[in-house]
Design a protein around this motif. Structure first.
Motif, PDB file in Angstrom:
ATOM      1  N   ASN A  19      33.406  26.387 -51.156  1.00  7.38           N
ATOM      2  CA  ASN A  19      33.184  26.951 -49.826  1.00  7.38           C
ATOM      3  C   ASN A  19      31.709  26.756 -49.453  1.00  7.38           C
ATOM      4  O   ASN A  19      30.836  26.789 -50.325  1.00  7.38           O
ATOM      5  N   PHE A  20      31.412  26.540 -48.158  1.00  6.82           N
ATOM      6  CA  PHE A  20      30.026  26.334 -47.712  1.00  6.82           C
ATOM      7  C   PHE A  20      29.877  26.798 -46.273  1.00  6.82           C
ATOM      8  O   PHE A  20      30.739  26.556 -45.428  1.00  6.82           O
ATOM      9  N   TYR A  21      28.782  27.504 -45.983  1.00  2.00           N
ATOM     10  CA  TYR A  21      28.460  27.854 -44.596  1.00  2.00           C
ATOM     11  C   TYR A  21      26.967  28.170 -44.501  1.00  2.00           C
ATOM     12  O   TYR A  21      26.278  28.328 -45.505  1.00  2.00           O
ATOM     13  N   LYS A  22      26.480  28.254 -43.256  1.00  2.00           N
ATOM     14  CA  LYS A  22      25.082  28.581 -42.998  1.00  2.00           C
ATOM     15  C   LYS A  22      24.991  29.922 -42.288  1.00  2.00           C
ATOM     16  O   LYS A  22      25.864  30.278 -41.502  1.00  2.00           O
ATOM     17  N   VAL A  23      23.911  30.633 -42.560  1.00  3.45           N
ATOM     18  CA  VAL A  23      23.647  31.913 -41.896  1.00  3.45           C
ATOM     19  C   VAL A  23      22.241  31.860 -41.313  1.00  3.45           C
ATOM     20  O   VAL A  23      21.282  31.526 -41.999  1.00  3.45           O
ATOM     21  N   THR A  24      22.126  32.160 -40.012  1.00  7.11           N
ATOM     22  CA  THR A  24      20.819  32.192 -39.337  1.00  7.11           C
ATOM     23  C   THR A  24      20.641  33.550 -38.678  1.00  7.11           C
ATOM     24  O   THR A  24      21.510  33.993 -37.924  1.00  7.11           O
TER      25      THR A  24
END
Length: 379
Positions: free
Chosen positions: A225-230
């Motif tokens: 699983n992979f995602y970005k958080v800003t």
């Protein structure tokens, strides 16, 4: 009122006539489960301990009714479950809803079902908990597309992890991503100067294999699983994080009739961000820009005394470490006896022990002794 009754009768008659024409094979099924438990719990605030004793009697959340439908190479399952005793306001639960096409060399599944790495013990406490959060990889059910070959290989594309804690971001707390709106738009569509934004690019992907060799049934695989958080505060980007999660797992059953051995092992990075396991340890989440590393599993021994009585006992352990704090670990153990009163009625007396051991700050965490009976009727 009469018009409604007439309309309902016409619809029922039409369905009754259409089922033979469509050559559908429909099989209903269900399980009604009630748990009666005596629990003794200990909670800690520093070195201060609070002891609590309770008796509970309630419908288990895994009580269900469903049906299997088959027509030629196509089949499907629709399954509804009882309310979760911990969340009655949630009402009736959709447990499974999927269709499957058998194309000869394998199957393609489209719909809503459990994750492929789920492998649970015979522990019954907490609605057939099966060591949930204590060495089991149970994380609920998700929309998914699964392709499996007859040789045992499979690939599953699944909705990414969701969090039941909501609202806060991963790099400052221990919670998972809080997908708020529709499945197709995971963060707010209205502009906000102060905002936590999640950017996702791929489904959670699992590649695995299930096989058999003599007395051994086995399986294993990898999930990713992979995602970005800003995070933005007053229109200024204050933090950006890329969160990579993976899981390696293996499980098996050894048939030494009348003895049966089962095991489940796993390891991974940021496992709490990979799956929405409500029982997951806080130490399994990405935290303060540090990856969390997890390993765990369980082992179980079963013995079939006769066609009425089976006995099981097992133990589990999980360890989580972010490298900047103390190890967050936990363990559990159980023993039960499954007695078939009749073909469709079973009672399961059990003793269970759960111990959350220490948190990542080193604080003592709760422990629970539970003794009780599961009452189950199936059809």
């Amino acid at each position: 009122m009469k018009k409604r009754i007439i309309s309902a009768s016409i619809i029922a008659a039409a369905l009754g006539l259409s089922v033979p024409a469509m050559a559908l094979d429909v099989t209903p099924y269900g399980a009604i489960r009630v748990g009666t438990w005596w629990t003794s719990s200990t909670y800690y605030n520093g070195q201060n301990a609070l002891h609590d004793a309770d008796f509970t009697l309630d419908l288990q959340g895994d009580s269900l009714v469903g049906m299997r439908v088959k027509e030629g190479d196509f089949s499907g399952i629709a399954e509804m479950g009882a309310y979760n005793p911990k969340n009655r306001a949630g009402g009736v639960e959709l447990r499974m809803l999927f269709g499957e096409w058998d194309f000869g060399g394998g199957k393609v599944r489209v719909g809503y079902a459990p994750s492929p790495y789920v492998f649970r013990s015979e522990q019954t406490y907490d609605s057939d908990g099966g060591f949930n959060g204590y060495g089991s990889l149970w994380d609920g059910r998700y929309a998914q597309i699964k392709a499996s070959l007859n040789n045992g290989l499979y690939l599953t594309l699944k909705k990414q992890s969701t969090s039941n804690t909501g609202g806060t971001s991963n790099f400052t707390t221990n919670t998972g991503p809080a997908w708020q709106n529709t499945p197709f738009n995971l963060t707010a569509t209205q502009y906000a100067a102060t905002n936590t934004n999640y950017d996702t690019y791929l489904p959670q992907t699992t590649v695995g294999y299930e096989g058999k060799a003599g007395i051994l049934k086995y399986g294993g695989g990898m999930a990713f699983n992979f995602y970005k958080v800003t995070q933005t505060t007053s229109d200024v980007v204050t933090s950006k994080d890329e969160i990579y999660s993976y899981l390696g797992f293996a499980h098996g059953t050894v048939d030494l009739a009348p003895v049966e051995l089962k095991f489940n092992l796993y390891t991974g990075q940021n496992v709490g961000n990979l799956m929405a396991n409500s029982g997951a340890a806080t130490g399994s989440y990405y935290f303060n820009r540090h990856n969390a590393y997890t390993y765990g599993g369980w082992a179980q021994v079963g013995y079939t005394l006769n066609n009425k009585i089976k006995m099981f006992t097992g133990a589990s352990y999980e360890s989580n470490d972010t490298k900047e704090s103390k190890v967050d670990d936990r363990m559990a153990a159980f023993a039960n006896l499954q007695y078939a009163v009749s073909k469709n009625f079973k009672i399961v007396p059990e003793f269970t022990y759960l111990n959350d051991l220490r948190s990542r700050t080193g604080a003592k965490e709760p422990q629970i002794y539970a003794a009780g009976v599961k009452w189950e009727m199936t059809f």
